[in-house]
Structures are given as C-alpha cells and as structure tokens.
Design an enzyme around this catalytic site. Structure first.
Site, short mmCIF file in Angstrom:
data_model
loop_
_atom_site.label_atom_id
_atom_site.label_comp_id
_atom_site.label_asym_id
_atom_site.label_seq_id
_atom_site.Cartn_x
_atom_site.Cartn_y
_atom_site.Cartn_z
N SER A 30 41.46 49.36 39.43
CA SER A 30 40.98 50.78 40.03
C SER A 30 41.25 51.84 38.96
CB SER A 30 41.86 50.80 41.40
OG SER A 30 41.31 51.57 42.26
N ASP A 74 33.10 44.57 46.18
CA ASP A 74 33.98 45.84 46.01
C ASP A 74 32.90 47.00 46.02
OD1 ASP A 74 35.94 47.67 45.43
OD2 ASP A 74 36.15 47.02 43.27
N HIS A 98 38.13 43.99 45.77
CA HIS A 98 38.91 45.03 44.62
C HIS A 98 39.65 44.14 43.73
CE1 HIS A 98 39.11 49.03 43.52
NE2 HIS A 98 40.44 49.31 43.89
#
Length: 509
Positions: A197, A448, A473
């Site tokens: 991320s 995601d 994710h």
C-alpha cells in the site's frame, strides 16, 4: 495504508437529490461541515478502519520474534538550521540471518504503528529462513511511537511541516546506512525494500531515490499512479464495483438502488427510526443531514470489503470470513426493494462490524479520527503531497460523486493552513517515466481497488508487474495459507525467483 467525501461533493449530492432552496442549502453547509473530514482524498491508507477496529495491537504469531530498537533521526534532512532529532522506532529479527553476507529485508513503514504492519507481512517471515535474511521493519515518522515533537507533534502546521514522504525516505536511507555501519557482518549485506500500500509506494520510491542504498524493491498494491493526470478519477470506484460484480451483478444492483431506498424510507413516517433499528446503529439517524454521511459510511464498508476480499478468514481491517464480498452478496442475491432491501443490507453491515458477535451496535459516526495519530497524520499528508483524485459517475457501487480539487484545497487550508501541491508527487517520483530505474516488482491483486492506480504492465526487464487474479490488497505479502489461490502462490514463486536473481542466488524458491 483512510473514505469520506469533500464538502463540495456532499453539497452537490444534496442539491441534486433533495431539491433544496438556497436558504436551506446554506443550512446544509453549516450542518455537514462539522462531520466532514477534509476531502475524498483521505481515502488512501485506511488508518480509519484500522483504528476503528482496534487492530493496531493485533495478535502476534508465535514465531514472529523481534527486538524493538530506536535510532536518532534528524527532524529535517534537507536543511541545516534545524538540528533537532527524534527517536525512530524499528523492529529487528536476526534469528534467520547469515552474518556472512546474508541480505537485509527492509520494510518501509506505512501510516501507522509498525508492530501492526510487521505482524501482517508474513511473506517476509516465510522466506527469511531460505534467504538467511535479516528482517528490519522501520516505523514511518509521525506514526506509532516515532513522533518528532512528542505530545506536540500534531499541535500545528509548524510541527507537521516535516511529515512528508521525502523526509521518511531519508529516514529509511539513514537507518540502513547506520545498520550496515554498526551491525557486525552487515557491511556487505545487500538490502531489498519491501512494502504494501503506501509502504509499497515508499519501497518503490526508495529504489528510485536511493539506488545506492537498496538493490531492489517489492512494492505490493502500491498506487503510485493514483495522482492527477496519471489515472482517471473514476478508476478506483470502477475497480471496486468490478470486484463486487464478480461476486454478483444482482448484488451490485441492490446496493446501487439502496441509496435511493434509504432516502425514500427516511422521508416516510418513522423512517429514521426504522433505519436506525434495522442497522443497529449506536447513534440514531435524526434528520436528512445524516443521510449522506451514513451512505458514505456504507461506501467505505464496500471498499474495505473489496480490499480484504481474501480467500480465508482474516482480521486485517475487521474480523471477516473468507471471500467476504461473496458472503455479503449472499444476502443480496435476489432483487430487493424497500424495507426488505434495507433489512438485507443490514446483514452485510452486521457481518462487517460484528462477525464475531461481540459488537453491541454499529458506530457509524466513529470515523477513527478521535485520538488517532495515524488518522491525523494521513489527513495532513493528503493535504500536502498525497492528492489522489477519486470520483464516481454513480453507475456502480457508489453514488454520483464529482472531484473538486479547489474544494479539497480550501478544506485543507481551513484545517491546517496549508494547501496541497497537486502535481508534486508526479514530478518528484518520475510519474510514468520509470524506464530509467530498475529492480522493482509491482504486484497488484485484481480485486484490490488500489490496483486502479498501480503499475499493471511491466515497463522493462527489471521493472516488472505481477497481476494476481482474485487477489485483494497486498495478498502476496501476507503469510502463506492453505487456502491461498494458485495465482498468489505463483506470484510469490515469481517474486522469490526475482529476488534471488537480484541477490545472484540459485532460482527455485
């Protein structure tokens, strides 16, 4: 590594759907501004969900043993007038490490407590014994315990001025230099950066900015192109909708219809009470000014479920079953309308917020900001560098939602007395001109929502994109699991072999 809309977006919704007069419109401004959190761009990173669900002190796997250490960092790496320092926290695990040239696997910390990211990045722990690697998890400045000005860190814009990705990358580079200089056996150890991320963005940028410090980076679910002029603003919501559509088109139709059903139900006799009781809300809906914040709250949940649509039960943002989007859609698998639709939708919210059965009510007004340094930090970053345009045309999982940079900027100035620099990240980190860099893996799960701003196609022989069908994710950075899909297993094998090639080791992990 955080999903409310801007004031302007809320007002457009009210104006178009509720047909208010000018005077009522002004009242709306005064009422909803108090419940807003800056702008839609605060979506990124998700400390809101993390903190709401109290996951910062997550369960530590028995075999994840590490030491907690601190390093004195410069508050300002790029000026010479401020010589203040602060203690940056980092975690170190050397039980797998060969001091005879074994590599250093370095996690570039996200917008939150580093313990939490350490304990949710099992891939590094899984492969460390094979690579005889030293594991280091470095906390990002202004998060967790790494507070440059202690209790005053968030006091004003002057203290917040040193919260930036550039300063954080310099922290990481300095820490790596220190470790290689002071750890016996580390002087010649090659360093590979890992991150997911926002941490994945930092891992990629660390390789771009400091190729003399790290030989390569694995950047998982890193939306480095979710910025102005690089990715259409509707891409994020479109990807979210596609994940839900894969589970059930009827489910998406029901969700799309639910916004209008919520509005119409609220206007009926006892409507607010029905919605409050049906969804088990801690704080009741009492007026039309509660509707949009409540619906934004639901959209956040849909996005979160897509993000954590893992094939097995997990507790990343909430305690959830495997394939939670599919489970959610099981309640919405038939065309529904009216109160029947809201009752079914309430089962979805109950699954997300009360899967364990321990939650007494759904706290829809808790945005996670109260007392949350992670949330406050990301709000500020979203008001400076991390300007990520997002919008929706109302055709999928969300309602119609335009993007208004000027309104975002005005909200930021109102809160922090700073304005975002819309194009700075693209200039600082090369935008899409990545052919001149090397040794970066960009992995993205197609479930995601953040893959919308990710690098989805390989740029060169050494800047490699890995797509993970049915992956959520940074699924590949999670620990291996018996229920892992073939696609994530293949991705990890490919990643391991690339890491070995960088380290000049024999392939075949």
């Amino acid at each position: 590594m955080i999903f409310l809309r801007s004031c302007d977006q809320l007002l457009l919704f009210y104006k178009s759907h509720l047909k208010m007069s000018h005077s009522t419109f002004i009242i709306v401004i005064l009422n909803i501004f108090s419940v807003l959190i800056l702008s839609e761009s605060l979506r990124f990173g998700k400390p809101m969900s993390i903190l709401r669900n109290k996951k910062l002190t997550s369960r530590i796997p028995n075999d994840y043993k590490y030491r907690t250490l601190y390093f004195n960092q410069q508050v300002d790496h790029f000026g010479f007038a401020n010589n203040q320092t602060f203690k940056q926290r980092y975690l170190l695990a050397d039980q797998f490490w060969s001091r005879n040239g074994g590599p250093i696997f370095f996690y570039t910390g996200n917008e939150g407590d580093i313990d939490w990211f350490c304990n949710n990045t099992g891939y590094m722990w899984d492969i460390a014994p094979d690579f005889k690697a030293l594991l280091v998890f470095a906390e990002h400045r202004y998060y967790g315990e790494s507070l440059p000005f202690g209790s005053d860190t968030y006091k004003n814009a002057t203290f917040l001025n040193y919260l930036s990705s550039e300063q954080a990358l310099a922290d990481f580079a300095e820490l790596i230099r220190y470790l290689k200089a002071t750890l016996p056996g580390a002087q010649n150890s090659p360093v590979i950066a890992f991150g997911g991320s926002y941490g994945g963005m930092l891992a990629a940028w660390l390789r771009i900015k400091y190729p003399n410090v790290v030989i390569g980076s694995l950047a998982a679910s890193a939306p480095i192109w979710q910025f102005t002029g690089l990715t259409p603003c509707n891409a994020f919501d479109d990807t979210t909708s596609a994940t839900w559509l894969d589970a059930s088109p009827t489910c998406v139709d029901n969700i799309h219809k639910s916004y209008y059903v919520i509005e119409s139900t609220s206007q009926s006799e006892g409507g607010y009470q029905f919605i409050t009781e049906t969804f088990g809300l801690c704080s009741p809906l009492t007026s039309k000014y509660d509707l949009q914040p409540f619906m934004a709250f639901l959209v956040d949940m849909y996005v979160n479920l897509a993000m954590v649509n893992y094939p097995y039960p997990a507790s990343f943002l909430a305690d959830l079953p495997g394939w939670p989007v599919k489970v959610a859609c099981s309640y919405l698998s038939e065309p529904l309308d009216g109160k029947d639709l809201l009752r079914a939708l309430a089962k979805v919210t109950n699954m997300y917020f009360n899967f364990t059965g321990n939650t007494k009510c759904v706290n829809w007004t808790d945005d996670g900001s109260a007392g949350s340094l992670g949330y406050q930090g990301w709000n500020y970053q979203s008001c400076t560098e991390m300007v990520m345009p997002m919008c929706s045309n109302g055709s999928g999982i969300s309602y119609n939602n335009p993007w208004d940079f000027q309104q975002v900027s005005d909200n930021c100035y109102e809160t922090y007395k700073v304005r975002p620099r819309e194009n700075w990240i693209s200039l600082e980190y090369w935008a899409k001109q990545l052919k001149e860099t090397s040794n970066i893996i960009f992995s993205n799960g197609l479930y995601d929502p953040w893959s919308s701003g990710g690098v989805m196609e390989s740029i060169s022989d050494t800047v490699i994109a890995i797509q993970i069908p049915k992956g959520a994710h940074h699924l590949d950075l999670r620990a291996k699991n018996p229920l892992d899909t073939p696609s994530v297993i293949r991705a990890r094998i490919q990643e391991g072999n690339i890491l070995r090639s960088w380290l000049k080791l024999t392939p075949g992990l």
